[in-house]
Design a protein around this motif. Sequence first.
Motif, PDB file in Angstrom:
ATOM      1  N   VAL A 144       5.819   0.903  -2.770  1.00  0.00           N
ATOM      2  CA  VAL A 144       7.052   0.388  -2.167  1.00  0.00           C
ATOM      3  C   VAL A 144       7.109  -1.134  -2.165  1.00  0.00           C
ATOM      4  O   VAL A 144       8.050  -1.721  -1.646  1.00  0.00           O
ATOM      5  CB  VAL A 144       7.259   0.947  -0.739  1.00  0.00           C
ATOM      6  N   GLY A 145       6.095  -1.774  -2.753  1.00  0.00           N
ATOM      7  CA  GLY A 145       6.147  -3.217  -2.959  1.00  0.00           C
ATOM      8  C   GLY A 145       5.234  -4.055  -2.095  1.00  0.00           C
ATOM      9  O   GLY A 145       5.171  -5.273  -2.268  1.00  0.00           O
ATOM     10  N   MET A 146       4.511  -3.456  -1.169  1.00  0.00           N
ATOM     11  CA  MET A 146       3.625  -4.242  -0.310  1.00  0.00           C
ATOM     12  C   MET A 146       2.338  -4.593  -1.048  1.00  0.00           C
ATOM     13  O   MET A 146       1.869  -3.835  -1.882  1.00  0.00           O
ATOM     14  CB  MET A 146       3.296  -3.478   0.971  1.00  0.00           C
ATOM     15  N   ARG A 147       1.790  -5.748  -0.711  1.00  0.00           N
ATOM     16  CA  ARG A 147       0.563  -6.218  -1.352  1.00  0.00           C
ATOM     17  C   ARG A 147      -0.604  -6.017  -0.380  1.00  0.00           C
ATOM     18  O   ARG A 147      -0.749  -6.768   0.589  1.00  0.00           O
ATOM     19  CB  ARG A 147       0.714  -7.688  -1.725  1.00  0.00           C
ATOM     20  N   PRO A 148      -1.450  -4.998  -0.614  1.00  0.00           N
ATOM     21  CA  PRO A 148      -2.540  -4.727   0.329  1.00  0.00           C
ATOM     22  C   PRO A 148      -3.605  -5.822   0.326  1.00  0.00           C
ATOM     23  O   PRO A 148      -3.971  -6.353  -0.727  1.00  0.00           O
ATOM     24  CB  PRO A 148      -3.140  -3.413  -0.172  1.00  0.00           C
ATOM     25  N   ARG A 149      -4.067  -6.125   1.504  1.00  0.00           N
ATOM     26  CA  ARG A 149      -5.242  -6.979   1.678  1.00  0.00           C
ATOM     27  C   ARG A 149      -6.465  -6.066   1.811  1.00  0.00           C
ATOM     28  O   ARG A 149      -6.349  -4.850   1.902  1.00  0.00           O
ATOM     29  CB  ARG A 149      -5.086  -7.833   2.930  1.00  0.00           C
ATOM     30  N   ARG A 150      -7.635  -6.683   1.865  1.00  0.00           N
ATOM     31  CA  ARG A 150      -8.875  -5.911   1.978  1.00  0.00           C
ATOM     32  C   ARG A 150      -8.856  -5.052   3.239  1.00  0.00           C
ATOM     33  O   ARG A 150      -8.558  -5.526   4.338  1.00  0.00           O
ATOM     34  CB  ARG A 150     -10.063  -6.876   2.017  1.00  0.00           C
ATOM     35  N   SER A 151      -9.163  -3.771   3.084  1.00  0.00           N
ATOM     36  CA  SER A 151      -9.161  -2.860   4.232  1.00  0.00           C
ATOM     37  C   SER A 151     -10.443  -3.026   5.047  1.00  0.00           C
ATOM     38  O   SER A 151     -11.448  -3.537   4.564  1.00  0.00           O
ATOM     39  CB  SER A 151      -8.997  -1.413   3.766  1.00  0.00           C
ATOM     40  N   LEU A 152     -10.379  -2.566   6.297  1.00  0.00           N
ATOM     41  CA  LEU A 152     -11.549  -2.534   7.169  1.00  0.00           C
ATOM     42  C   LEU A 152     -11.937  -1.075   7.385  1.00  0.00           C
ATOM     43  O   LEU A 152     -11.059  -0.217   7.561  1.00  0.00           O
ATOM     44  CB  LEU A 152     -11.247  -3.189   8.517  1.00  0.00           C
ATOM     45  N   TRP A 153     -13.234  -0.790   7.374  1.00  0.00           N
ATOM     46  CA  TRP A 153     -13.741   0.582   7.506  1.00  0.00           C
ATOM     47  C   TRP A 153     -14.777   0.608   8.619  1.00  0.00           C
ATOM     48  O   TRP A 153     -15.794  -0.071   8.538  1.00  0.00           O
ATOM     49  CB  TRP A 153     -14.378   1.019   6.187  1.00  0.00           C
TER      50      TRP A 153
ATOM     51  N   PRO B 161      10.019   3.653 -10.199  1.00  0.00           N
ATOM     52  CA  PRO B 161      11.150   3.090  -9.468  1.00  0.00           C
ATOM     53  C   PRO B 161      10.852   1.708  -8.906  1.00  0.00           C
ATOM     54  O   PRO B 161       9.698   1.376  -8.624  1.00  0.00           O
ATOM     55  CB  PRO B 161      11.399   4.105  -8.353  1.00  0.00           C
ATOM     56  N   ALA B 162      11.914   0.922  -8.739  1.00  0.00           N
ATOM     57  CA  ALA B 162      11.764  -0.421  -8.191  1.00  0.00           C
ATOM     58  C   ALA B 162      11.408  -0.351  -6.709  1.00  0.00           C
ATOM     59  O   ALA B 162      12.042   0.384  -5.950  1.00  0.00           O
ATOM     60  CB  ALA B 162      13.059  -1.206  -8.377  1.00  0.00           C
TER      61      ALA B 162
ATOM     62  N   PHE C  18       9.955   7.078   3.899  1.00  0.00           N
ATOM     63  CA  PHE C  18       9.896   6.277   2.675  1.00  0.00           C
ATOM     64  C   PHE C  18      10.713   6.969   1.588  1.00  0.00           C
ATOM     65  O   PHE C  18      10.179   7.582   0.672  1.00  0.00           O
ATOM     66  CB  PHE C  18       8.445   6.072   2.240  1.00  0.00           C
ATOM     67  N   LEU C  19      12.015   6.849   1.690  1.00  0.00           N
ATOM     68  CA  LEU C  19      12.951   7.558   0.828  1.00  0.00           C
ATOM     69  C   LEU C  19      13.606   6.623  -0.188  1.00  0.00           C
ATOM     70  O   LEU C  19      13.633   5.400   0.008  1.00  0.00           O
ATOM     71  CB  LEU C  19      14.052   8.199   1.690  1.00  0.00           C
ATOM     72  N   PRO C  20      14.175   7.195  -1.248  1.00  0.00           N
ATOM     73  CA  PRO C  20      14.957   6.376  -2.177  1.00  0.00           C
ATOM     74  C   PRO C  20      16.089   5.678  -1.425  1.00  0.00           C
ATOM     75  O   PRO C  20      16.722   6.265  -0.544  1.00  0.00           O
ATOM     76  CB  PRO C  20      15.513   7.395  -3.174  1.00  0.00           C
ATOM     77  N   GLY C  21      16.296   4.424  -1.755  1.00  0.00           N
ATOM     78  CA  GLY C  21      17.317   3.637  -1.075  1.00  0.00           C
ATOM     79  C   GLY C  21      16.792   2.930   0.148  1.00  0.00           C
ATOM     80  O   GLY C  21      17.405   1.973   0.617  1.00  0.00           O
ATOM     81  N   LEU C  22      15.646   3.371   0.670  1.00  0.00           N
ATOM     82  CA  LEU C  22      15.019   2.713   1.817  1.00  0.00           C
ATOM     83  C   LEU C  22      13.715   2.022   1.425  1.00  0.00           C
ATOM     84  O   LEU C  22      13.475   0.889   1.812  1.00  0.00           O
ATOM     85  CB  LEU C  22      14.737   3.725   2.931  1.00  0.00           C
ATOM     86  N   ALA C  23      12.870   2.729   0.678  1.00  0.00           N
ATOM     87  CA  ALA C  23      11.563   2.186   0.303  1.00  0.00           C
ATOM     88  C   ALA C  23      11.430   1.931  -1.198  1.00  0.00           C
ATOM     89  O   ALA C  23      10.605   1.127  -1.619  1.00  0.00           O
ATOM     90  CB  ALA C  23      10.457   3.132   0.762  1.00  0.00           C
ATOM     91  N   PHE C  24      12.224   2.617  -2.011  1.00  0.00           N
ATOM     92  CA  PHE C  24      12.195   2.404  -3.460  1.00  0.00           C
ATOM     93  C   PHE C  24      13.549   2.804  -4.036  1.00  0.00           C
ATOM     94  O   PHE C  24      14.345   3.488  -3.384  1.00  0.00           O
ATOM     95  CB  PHE C  24      11.051   3.191  -4.120  1.00  0.00           C
TER      96      PHE C  24
END
Length: 197
Positions: free
Chosen positions: A161-170, A119-120, A102-108
């Motif tokens: 990095v821009g992903m929208r998390p849904r409810r996690s499972l535990w 960062p965007a 997850f590096l600059p230019g790849l993830a942000f």
Amino acid sequence: MAHRKILVLDGHPAATSLSRHLTESYAETARSAEHEVALRHLSDLTFDMDFEHSHYRDAKPLEPDLQDIMDQLVWADHFVLVTPLWWGGLPAKLKALFDRAFLPGLAFDTRKTNWMGMPAPLLSGRTAQLIVTADTPGWFQRFAYQSAVQRATHRQILRFVGMRPRRSLWFSGASQANERQVSGWRRKVERAALAVA
């Protein structure tokens, strides 16, 4: 039902584990619902875990397995991460995957920032779900640890990095789980796979 492109990552570093079992159940169910699924196992990935730099300049090139993961994230519109909880966080090899890939230019993009200087994100438009196996009871994780691993993974990795998390499972009691418990967890994972659209 809208068909999705889903990357499912088994974040356990061992070749056989409860995480692998749940990951494969998720992938099989999602495929049966006619989603396109890429299934990856952390134990199959080969890469240097050490970032080795104090800055992002001249970062070492991504090994083929890490580049494949990033290509599949770009391809996917939903990311599912199944991981054990180890010492309050992610296993070292899984954390290293994020450190290295997850590096600059790849993830942000550090050249574009918002009003707070953040960062965007470059992986926007995707949803994500975290599925955790643990020995820590869910209620104790929430009240004593303030859901630390979920908050860190959701806010400081996925949302960053821009992903929208849904409810996690535990799923707790993982080390001593009996067949009935595992079957119940598998059904919950399968329901999550069917609800992804």
